[in-house]
Design an enzyme around this catalytic site. Sequence first.
Site, PDB file in Angstrom:
ATOM      1  N   TYR A 107     -10.718 -14.910 -25.333  1.00 23.53           N
ATOM      2  CA  TYR A 107     -12.175 -14.938 -25.473  1.00 23.53           C
ATOM      3  C   TYR A 107     -12.563 -14.160 -26.722  1.00 23.53           C
ATOM      4  O   TYR A 107     -12.100 -13.037 -26.944  1.00 23.53           O
ATOM      5  CB  TYR A 107     -12.874 -14.297 -24.261  1.00 23.53           C
ATOM      6  CG  TYR A 107     -14.370 -14.211 -24.463  1.00 23.53           C
ATOM      7  CD1 TYR A 107     -15.213 -15.218 -24.024  1.00 23.53           C
ATOM      8  CD2 TYR A 107     -14.940 -13.137 -25.160  1.00 23.53           C
ATOM      9  CE1 TYR A 107     -16.576 -15.163 -24.253  1.00 23.53           C
ATOM     10  CE2 TYR A 107     -16.298 -13.081 -25.405  1.00 23.53           C
ATOM     11  CZ  TYR A 107     -17.109 -14.095 -24.946  1.00 23.53           C
ATOM     12  OH  TYR A 107     -18.466 -14.047 -25.192  1.00 23.53           O
ATOM     13  N   GLU A 195     -19.666 -17.847 -29.873  1.00 24.15           N
ATOM     14  CA  GLU A 195     -18.701 -17.619 -28.800  1.00 24.15           C
ATOM     15  C   GLU A 195     -17.578 -18.641 -28.920  1.00 24.15           C
ATOM     16  O   GLU A 195     -17.832 -19.847 -28.902  1.00 24.15           O
ATOM     17  CB  GLU A 195     -19.420 -17.769 -27.452  1.00 24.15           C
ATOM     18  CG  GLU A 195     -18.703 -17.119 -26.309  1.00 24.15           C
ATOM     19  CD  GLU A 195     -19.501 -17.249 -25.010  1.00 24.15           C
ATOM     20  OE1 GLU A 195     -19.702 -16.233 -24.340  1.00 24.15           O
ATOM     21  OE2 GLU A 195     -19.919 -18.370 -24.664  1.00 24.15           O
TER      22      GLU A 195
END
Length: 386
Positions: A107, A195
Site C-alpha cells: 500500500y 493512492e
Amino acid sequence: MKIHEYQAKQLLKQYGVPVPAGQVATNADEAREAARNIGRRVVIKGQVHSGGRGKAGAVKLANTPHEAEEVGKDLIGKTLFFAQANANLKVNRVLVEEAVDIAQEIYLGITQDRGRQRDVLIVSTKGGMDIEEVAHNNPADIAKLFIDPLLGLPDYAARQVLFDAKFDKAYINKAIPFLKALYAAYVGTDATLAEINPLVITKDGQIIAGDAKWDIDENALFRHPEFVQFQDSAEQDPIEAEAHRRGIQYVRLEGGDIGIIGNGAGLVMTTMDEVKRAGGKPADFLDIGGGAKAEAVTSSLQVVLSDPNVKGVLFNIFGGITRGDEVAKGIIEGTKSLDIKVPIVIRLAGTRAEEGAELLKTTDLVPAATMQEAAAKIVELAYAKK
Ligand code: GDP
Ligand code: MN
C-alpha cells in the site's frame, strides 16, 4: 474531483511512474481488441469512482481475447453495488490492462494531514486489502512520513519511510525513484489523494502501479485546463450536477427528507444540526451565499425540490448583505411559479427581516422567530400524517 484509474495512470505515466500497458474499452468488441493488442493475459477493471472494485466483482482476469470479450459483455453496462462508495454504480467503461504476476502487494498513499499541515506519505507492506482495517487493528504495520514542503522528498526520507515499513531491502533502491515520481505527480497535478493499492512487486522483480486512486483539488482546476476532460458527469449525482451548473453550493445527503437552504456555510451546517436535533433528517446542504437575490432563491428552491424525497423545506436566512425582504420576495416568487406541495418554514433575521416577515404574511409560507422554532416546525409539518 475524483478521476478514473485509467486517467490517473495516464498522468502517472507522464511523471515517469511505471504502470502496466493498458487500453480503455466501452464495449465487448473493444475489450477483445485491446486484449489482442496487449497480447497476453489481461486484467479487466470497471472504471467507476469507487475503491473496493475487486470485492464488488468489477475486476476480472482474462487469458485470451475471447475471454476478454466475454468479461466485457458481462461487465460493461452492468450496475454493481460498491460498498466503499455505498452506492450502486454503472460500469460504463473498463480498463483492459496487461496482467502483472504479483509477488507482493504494497500500500502506498499520499494525502494531506491537516493537523500536521503537511502532506503525508503512507507505506504499508500489508497492501492489497483494506488499509483502514490495517490502520485499526495493526497500526504498527503502517509507516508515515510527513513531507517537508521545502525539502520535498529527498532520497534519504524516502529510504527512511520504506525502512520503517519493513519494505523488502532488496527492492528499496528501486522503490525510491517510484516514490519520488509519485510525489512529483501528486504535487504537479494538485492532488489531494494519490493512492497506489496495490503497488506491485512482480515475480521478476519489477515495481509497478497496480491501481491508482486519484483526487484533484477542485480549487486548483483553473490552472489545469487539461483536466476538464476528466470530469465525468455520468459519475455525479444528477441533482448535484444540475446545482453546480447553476453555480449553487449544494450537497445532497443520503436518506434525508428535509430540504435545507441558508446563507453561509456555518449557518447551514448549524441548521442541519438543529433539524436533526428536532427529529428530522436533512436532505441537503445548500448555501445560497451573500446578497441572495430573488432569482437565486427560486433557482435554489427548484434544485432542493427536484429531490423527490424532500417532504419540507426550511429556509434559515441571516441578513447582513442579504436583505430579508429580497429573500422573502424570492421565496414568494419561487413558490408561485413552482406549484409546491410541501410545507416551507422560513426564519429571517437581521437586515430588513421585519419587512420580509410582513411580505410573508400574505402567503402559506410558515414564519418562525428562531432557528430552533423553525426546525421544530418544519419537522412537525413535514412528518404530519395527511
Ligand atoms: P480495487 O479493488 O478497486 O482497489 O481494485 P484493484 O485494481 O486494486 O484490484 C483489486 C485486486 O485485484 C488487487 O488487489 C489484486 O489482488 C487483483 N489484481 C488486480 N490487477 C491484477 C493483475 O494484474 N494480476 C493479478 N494477478 N491480480 C490483479
Ligand atoms: Mn486497489
